[in-house]
Design an enzyme around this catalytic site. Sequence first.
Site, PDB file in Angstrom:
ATOM      1  N   THR A 198      -5.338  -1.331   7.142  1.00  0.00           N
ATOM      2  CA  THR A 198      -5.427  -2.785   7.215  1.00  0.00           C
ATOM      3  C   THR A 198      -6.796  -3.219   7.720  1.00  0.00           C
ATOM      4  OG1 THR A 198      -4.481  -2.715   9.448  1.00  0.00           O
ATOM      5  CG2 THR A 198      -2.958  -3.090   7.624  1.00  0.00           C
TER       6      THR A 198
ATOM      7  N   ASP B 277      -0.968   6.652   6.475  1.00  0.00           N
ATOM      8  CA  ASP B 277      -0.990   5.215   6.750  1.00  0.00           C
ATOM      9  C   ASP B 277      -1.792   4.973   8.035  1.00  0.00           C
ATOM     10  OD1 ASP B 277      -0.467   2.572   6.363  1.00  0.00           O
ATOM     11  OD2 ASP B 277       1.651   2.662   6.917  1.00  0.00           O
TER      12      ASP B 277
ATOM     13  N   LYS C 128       0.836  -1.211   0.000  1.00  0.00           N
ATOM     14  CA  LYS C 128       0.000   0.000   0.000  1.00  0.00           C
ATOM     15  C   LYS C 128       0.871   1.261   0.000  1.00  0.00           C
ATOM     16  CE  LYS C 128      -2.270  -1.403   3.677  1.00  0.00           C
ATOM     17  NZ  LYS C 128      -1.743  -2.797   3.789  1.00  0.00           N
ATOM     18  N   THR C 129       1.880   1.295   0.848  1.00  0.00           N
ATOM     19  CA  THR C 129       2.782   2.450   0.894  1.00  0.00           C
ATOM     20  C   THR C 129       3.553   2.581  -0.412  1.00  0.00           C
ATOM     21  OG1 THR C 129       3.014   2.226   3.297  1.00  0.00           O
ATOM     22  CG2 THR C 129       4.688   3.522   2.145  1.00  0.00           C
TER      23      THR C 129
ATOM     24  N   ARG D 117       6.406  -8.188   1.666  1.00  0.00           N
ATOM     25  CA  ARG D 117       7.324  -7.785   2.747  1.00  0.00           C
ATOM     26  C   ARG D 117       7.939  -9.008   3.418  1.00  0.00           C
ATOM     27  NH1 ARG D 117       4.393  -4.375   6.747  1.00  0.00           N
ATOM     28  NH2 ARG D 117       4.547  -2.781   5.137  1.00  0.00           N
TER      29      ARG D 117
END
Length: 345
Positions: A161, A112, A67-68, A220
Amino acid sequence: MTEERFVTSTLNKKDVSFDETIRPQYFKDFPGQKKIKERLELFVQAAKERNESLGHILLSGPPGLGKTTLAYIIANSKGAKLKSSTGPVIEKPGDLAGLLTSLQEGDILFIDEIHRLQTNVEEYLYSAMEDYFIDIMLDQGAGARSIRLNLKKFTLIGATTRKGLLSSPLRSRFQLDCHLNYYPPEDLKKIVKRSADILKIEIDEDGSLELARRSRGTPRIANNLLRWARDYAQVKANNKITSQVASDALDMLDIDENGLDEMDKKILETLVDKFNGIPVGIKNIAVTVGEEVGTLEEVYEPYLIQEGYILRTRQGRIATPKTYKLLGVNPPDKLMSNELQPNLL
């Protein structure tokens, strides 16, 4: 947690300096999420052709899916400056006002964990997103007054999230809503190979696939496992990661061929052994396994549900036949007869 464990909650933590080293800068370098990429590329291109600011974008999905990274790619593709913050850091309306008033025409503000914004802060976003102004209250009581601060036309990109925790008024103000899903092994393999090339790690095709298969569908985690496999190969395998080396490295972390780690198995064993297959509340699971409820809900549970190991019912969580097979235990007749099926959430 008192003992030292290399589990998913650790593997899925952000490492800012490492992320910046391997983060893709443009859509063409971002593997996976094909439909989401197509929508965002079209969205950005249309805004560029009209020479307008982008509409507001909401990116949702489990941690570690990019997302980032997508927020930075959107900014790069649009040629816009990006300022970033997180929901918990913006504690009062003044903090938000400082961020918003510093933005220039066409800039992007990335927040975020936007679901963790304070309610009184979130309410200021409504007019900022829709009409590009905020009213700030000065003083209190009888002498209270407000001043209106006009804002430059900006784009808000929110990442969360837990989309369900966003209020309806905030959610409705995002023009584009994108939910990221877990990645298939083929896409994760591309991510592993790309990261290995950037970090100058020697890895073959089978080694990349082995890491990808055990990464819980999460880039990640795949990148963090790659770093662990690099260390393992450096000490025990002449600096080359093959399928066998990758497998041995992940076995040392107690990550099995399904990507399940020690905590995953502890959760599943709790449902099967300690509660004998009856529905269990998330708080009871958290107490039993010694982990926080939020970590279970955000890090572990989504993958276990997605992969069919756990079902959510109105009474609580239950293990599926797939879990019983994994653990080598016969499932109860009640589960096999689908008696719990009508109670699924």
